[in-house]
Design an enzyme around this catalytic site. Structure first.
Site, PDB file in Angstrom:
ATOM      1  N   GLN A  29      10.509  14.149  -4.098  1.00 54.84           N
ATOM      2  CA  GLN A  29      11.056  13.339  -3.008  1.00 54.84           C
ATOM      3  C   GLN A  29      11.679  12.065  -3.575  1.00 54.84           C
ATOM      4  OE1 GLN A  29       7.971  11.531  -0.670  1.00 54.84           O
ATOM      5  NE2 GLN A  29       9.221  11.440   1.172  1.00 54.84           N
ATOM      6  N   GLY A  30      12.993  11.970  -3.552  1.00 55.58           N
ATOM      7  CA  GLY A  30      13.681  10.808  -4.110  1.00 55.58           C
ATOM      8  C   GLY A  30      14.017   9.794  -3.034  1.00 55.58           C
ATOM      9  N   TYR A  31      13.021   9.023  -2.622  1.00 60.67           N
ATOM     10  CA  TYR A  31      13.243   7.982  -1.607  1.00 60.67           C
ATOM     11  C   TYR A  31      13.175   6.595  -2.258  1.00 60.67           C
ATOM     12  CZ  TYR A  31      12.551  11.063   2.521  1.00 60.67           C
ATOM     13  OH  TYR A  31      12.654  12.016   3.499  1.00 60.67           O
ATOM     14  N   SER A  32      11.964   6.219  -2.766  1.00 62.33           N
ATOM     15  CA  SER A  32      11.734   4.844  -3.229  1.00 62.33           C
ATOM     16  C   SER A  32      12.632   4.484  -4.403  1.00 62.33           C
ATOM     17  CB  SER A  32      10.280   4.684  -3.680  1.00 62.33           C
ATOM     18  OG  SER A  32       9.401   5.087  -2.675  1.00 62.33           O
ATOM     19  N   SER A  73       6.892  11.478  -7.286  1.00 59.35           N
ATOM     20  CA  SER A  73       5.767  12.345  -7.661  1.00 59.35           C
ATOM     21  C   SER A  73       6.285  13.704  -8.123  1.00 59.35           C
ATOM     22  CB  SER A  73       4.840  12.577  -6.465  1.00 59.35           C
ATOM     23  OG  SER A  73       4.447  11.369  -5.898  1.00 59.35           O
ATOM     24  N   GLU A 114       5.096  14.478   6.523  1.00 60.71           N
ATOM     25  CA  GLU A 114       4.238  13.902   5.478  1.00 60.71           C
ATOM     26  C   GLU A 114       2.981  13.328   6.130  1.00 60.71           C
ATOM     27  OE1 GLU A 114       6.015  10.923   2.947  1.00 60.71           O
ATOM     28  OE2 GLU A 114       4.270  10.903   1.625  1.00 60.71           O
TER      29      GLU A 114
HETATM   30  C1  LIG Z   1       0.356   8.253  -4.242  1.00 66.24           C
HETATM   31  C2  LIG Z   1       1.790   7.837  -4.035  1.00 66.24           C
HETATM   32  C3  LIG Z   1       2.808   8.775  -4.193  1.00 66.24           C
HETATM   33  C4  LIG Z   1       4.135   8.403  -4.004  1.00 66.24           C
HETATM   34  N1  LIG Z   1       5.117   9.354  -4.166  1.00 66.24           N
HETATM   35  C5  LIG Z   1       6.396   9.031  -3.905  1.00 66.24           C
HETATM   36  C6  LIG Z   1       7.431  10.023  -4.013  1.00 66.24           C
HETATM   37  O1  LIG Z   1       7.182  11.177  -4.366  1.00 66.24           O
HETATM   38  N2  LIG Z   1       8.696   9.666  -3.740  1.00 66.24           N
HETATM   39  C7  LIG Z   1       9.021   8.404  -3.343  1.00 66.24           C
HETATM   40  O2  LIG Z   1      10.191   8.165  -3.065  1.00 66.24           O
HETATM   41  N3  LIG Z   1       8.076   7.419  -3.265  1.00 66.24           N
HETATM   42  C8  LIG Z   1       6.773   7.717  -3.529  1.00 66.24           C
HETATM   43  N4  LIG Z   1       5.791   6.748  -3.443  1.00 66.24           N
HETATM   44  C9  LIG Z   1       6.208   5.377  -3.241  1.00 66.24           C
HETATM   45  C10 LIG Z   1       5.810   4.782  -1.914  1.00 66.24           C
HETATM   46  O3  LIG Z   1       6.464   5.403  -0.880  1.00 66.24           O
HETATM   47  C11 LIG Z   1       6.090   3.300  -2.079  1.00 66.24           C
HETATM   48  O4  LIG Z   1       4.972   2.811  -2.786  1.00 66.24           O
HETATM   49  C12 LIG Z   1       6.275   2.615  -0.813  1.00 66.24           C
HETATM   50  O5  LIG Z   1       7.571   2.885  -0.364  1.00 66.24           O
HETATM   51  C13 LIG Z   1       6.006   1.111  -0.973  1.00 66.24           C
HETATM   52  O6  LIG Z   1       6.951   0.528  -1.833  1.00 66.24           O
HETATM   53  P1  LIG Z   1       6.574  -0.520  -2.997  1.00 66.24           P
HETATM   54  O7  LIG Z   1       5.532   0.100  -3.863  1.00 66.24           O
HETATM   55  O8  LIG Z   1       7.858  -0.956  -3.613  1.00 66.24           O
HETATM   56  O9  LIG Z   1       5.863  -1.719  -2.268  1.00 66.24           O
HETATM   57  P2  LIG Z   1       6.506  -3.033  -1.581  1.00 66.24           P
HETATM   58  O10 LIG Z   1       7.526  -2.630  -0.570  1.00 66.24           O
HETATM   59  O11 LIG Z   1       6.945  -3.941  -2.697  1.00 66.24           O
HETATM   60  O12 LIG Z   1       5.239  -3.593  -0.884  1.00 66.24           O
HETATM   61  C14 LIG Z   1       4.188  -4.236  -1.607  1.00 66.24           C
HETATM   62  C15 LIG Z   1       3.261  -4.898  -0.624  1.00 66.24           C
HETATM   63  O13 LIG Z   1       3.956  -5.878   0.156  1.00 66.24           O
HETATM   64  C16 LIG Z   1       3.808  -5.619   1.543  1.00 66.24           C
HETATM   65  N5  LIG Z   1       5.064  -5.949   2.235  1.00 66.24           N
HETATM   66  C17 LIG Z   1       6.282  -5.419   1.986  1.00 66.24           C
HETATM   67  N6  LIG Z   1       7.202  -5.970   2.799  1.00 66.24           N
HETATM   68  C18 LIG Z   1       6.555  -6.854   3.579  1.00 66.24           C
HETATM   69  C19 LIG Z   1       6.974  -7.734   4.626  1.00 66.24           C
HETATM   70  N7  LIG Z   1       8.240  -7.821   5.018  1.00 66.24           N
HETATM   71  N8  LIG Z   1       6.027  -8.486   5.218  1.00 66.24           N
HETATM   72  C20 LIG Z   1       4.730  -8.431   4.832  1.00 66.24           C
HETATM   73  N9  LIG Z   1       4.289  -7.619   3.848  1.00 66.24           N
HETATM   74  C21 LIG Z   1       5.182  -6.846   3.227  1.00 66.24           C
HETATM   75  C22 LIG Z   1       3.479  -4.150   1.660  1.00 66.24           C
HETATM   76  O14 LIG Z   1       2.724  -3.869   2.833  1.00 66.24           O
HETATM   77  C23 LIG Z   1       2.647  -3.919   0.402  1.00 66.24           C
HETATM   78  O15 LIG Z   1       1.310  -4.273   0.607  1.00 66.24           O
HETATM   79  C24 LIG Z   1       4.456   7.079  -3.646  1.00 66.24           C
HETATM   80  C25 LIG Z   1       3.425   6.146  -3.503  1.00 66.24           C
HETATM   81  C26 LIG Z   1       2.114   6.505  -3.693  1.00 66.24           C
HETATM   82  C27 LIG Z   1       1.031   5.462  -3.527  1.00 66.24           C
END
Ligand SMILES: Cc1cc2nc3c(=O)[nH]c(=O)nc-3n(C[C@H](O)[C@H](O)[C@H](O)COP(=O)(O)OP(=O)(O)OC[C@H]3O[C@@H](n4cnc5c(N)ncnc54)[C@H](O)[C@@H]3O)c2cc1C
Length: 254
Positions: free
Chosen positions: A98-101, A133, A216
Site C-alpha cells: 500500500q503506497g500511501y504514506s 509494509s 482496512e
Molecule cells: C504497523 C504500521 C504499518 C503501516 N503500513 C503502512 C503501509 O503499508 N503503507 C502506508 O502507506 N503507510 C503505512 N503505515 C504508515 C501510517 O499510515 C502512518 O504512520 C500514518 O499515516 C501516520 O503518519 P506519520 O507516521 O507520518 O505520523 P504524523 O502524521 O507525523 O503524526 C505523528 C503524531 O502527531 C499527531 N498529529 C499529526 N497531525 C496532528 C495535528 N494536526 N494535530 C495534532 N496532532 C497531530 C499524530 O496523531 C501522531 O500522534 C503504517 C504504520 C504502522 C504503524
C-alpha cells in the site's frame, strides 16, 4: 525441506479451493472472480471464521491484497481489473503493498506529493513512499499519486496500480529495533505504469482510498484470528519461566 514445503502449500491450496466451493471462504466475492458468492450474512461469516480458526484450518491468504485491494476493486474497479487481479490475489498467487504514506504526508495524507504525469500510453511516476509494509516482497502496489497539480489537494489525487518489478522502483527496507524489516521506503524514479491501471477516474483517488481504508478498519477488528494469537500468548506465558516461576505469575506479564 522444499518438497515438504511445496506439498504443504499444495494441501493448503486444495483445502482453500474446497472451502470456496462449499461456500465457506471468499463469501463476498463473485464466482466469476473465483469467490463463493454467498448471500450477505455477517453472523454466519463470523461463526465460520471462529470455527476455522479453532481448527487451525487455512482461511483466505492474509494480507493487504485480500483484505483491502480486492474489496476496493470489487466496489470501484473496471471489469478487466477485477478479472486480472481479484482471482490471483485471493488464491495467494500475487501480493500487494500500500503506497500511501510519504515522508511529509502521514496523518495529513492528502498533502502527498508523489507526482504522476501522462506520457503516451503510460503514467510516469516520481516521488517517495514510506512505511510501505511488505514492499520488498510484493508483486504490485496500489499507490496514491498527485496527478492534478492545479486541483484542490483532495481532488488532485489518483489511485494507480504499479508492478513492483517496473524499472525505476527502489525498495529500501527500514530496520526496526526488533531487527526485522517489515516496513520500507519506496523510491519511484520515472516509473511507468499503463494509462488504464487507474482505479476510479483521474482525481478520484481520495474517494477510492477511503473505500480501501474502510476495509482496512474492518480487518483490524478481526477478532477470530486475534483470539487464537491471544491464546497462544497465554500458553507461552504459562510455559516460560522467569526466576524459576511460570512467567504468567509475574504481575508485569499478566
Ligand atoms: C504497523 C504500521 C504499518 C503501516 N503500513 C503502512 C503501509 O503499508 N503503507 C502506508 O502507506 N503507510 C503505512 N503505515 C504508515 C501510517 O499510515 C502512518 O504512520 C500514518 O499515516 C501516520 O503518519 P506519520 O507516521 O507520518 O505520523 P504524523 O502524521 O507525523 O503524526 C505523528 C503524531 O502527531 C499527531 N498529529 C499529526 N497531525 C496532528 C495535528 N494536526 N494535530 C495534532 N496532532 C497531530 C499524530 O496523531 C501522531 O500522534 C503504517 C504504520 C504502522 C504503524
Amino acid at each position: 525441506d522444499d518438497n515438504r514445503d511445496s506439498s504443504q502449500a499444495d494441501r493448503i491450496q486444495h483445502f482453500r479451493e474446497s472451502a470456496i466451493a462449499e461456500g465457506y471462504l471468499c463469501r463476498n466475492i463473485p464466482k466469476q472472480y473465483g469467490g463463493s458468492e454467498q448471500p450477505a450474512d455477517a453472523l454466519r461469516g463470523q461463526v465460520i471464521r471462529e470455527e476455522f480458526d479453532a481448527a487451525h484450518a487455512p482461511m483466505e491468504p492474509r494480507g493487504i491484497g485480500t483484505m483491502m485491494l480486492v474489496p476496493t476493486l470489487l466496489d470501484r474497479g473496471e471489469e478487466w481489473q477485477k478479472e486480472k487481479f481479484v482471482g490471483p490475489t485471493i488464491r495467494g498467487e500475487i501480493t500487494w503493498c500500500q503506497g500511501y504514506s510519504e515522508p511529509g504526508s502521514g496523518s495529513d495524507l492528502a498533502s502527498l506529493m508523489t507526482k504522476g504525469e501522462i506520457d503516451g500510453d503510460d503514467w510516469v511516476i516520481n516521488g517517495q513512499k514510506i512505511w510501505t509494509s511488505g514492499a520488498k516482497h510484493a508483486n504490485y502496489m496500489f499507490c496514491l499519486v498527485r496527478t492534478e497539480p492545479d486541483a484542490k489537494k483532495h481532488a488532485g489525487i489518483s489511485y494507480l496500480l504499479i508492478d513492483m518489478k517496473s524499472p525505476g522502483i527502489d525498495v529500501r527496507p527500514l530496520r526496526q529495533m526488533t531487527g526485522s524489516s517489515e516496513f520500507n521506503e519506496v523510491f519511484l524514479n520515472d516509473v511507468r505504469t499503463p494509462k488504464d491501471w487507474i482505479v476510479g477516474k483521474r482525481g478520484e483517488g481520495w474517494l477510492v482510498s477511503r473505500t480501501t481504508l474502510k476495509h482496512e478498519r474492518n480487518s483490524i477488528g478481526g477478532a477470530a484470528q486475534t483470539l487464537s494469537l491471544l491464546n497462544a500468548l497465554v500458553d507461552l506465558a504459562k510455559t516460560r519461566k522467569i526466576d524459576g516461576r511460570p512467567a504468567i505469575e509475574d504481575p508485569g506479564i499478566r
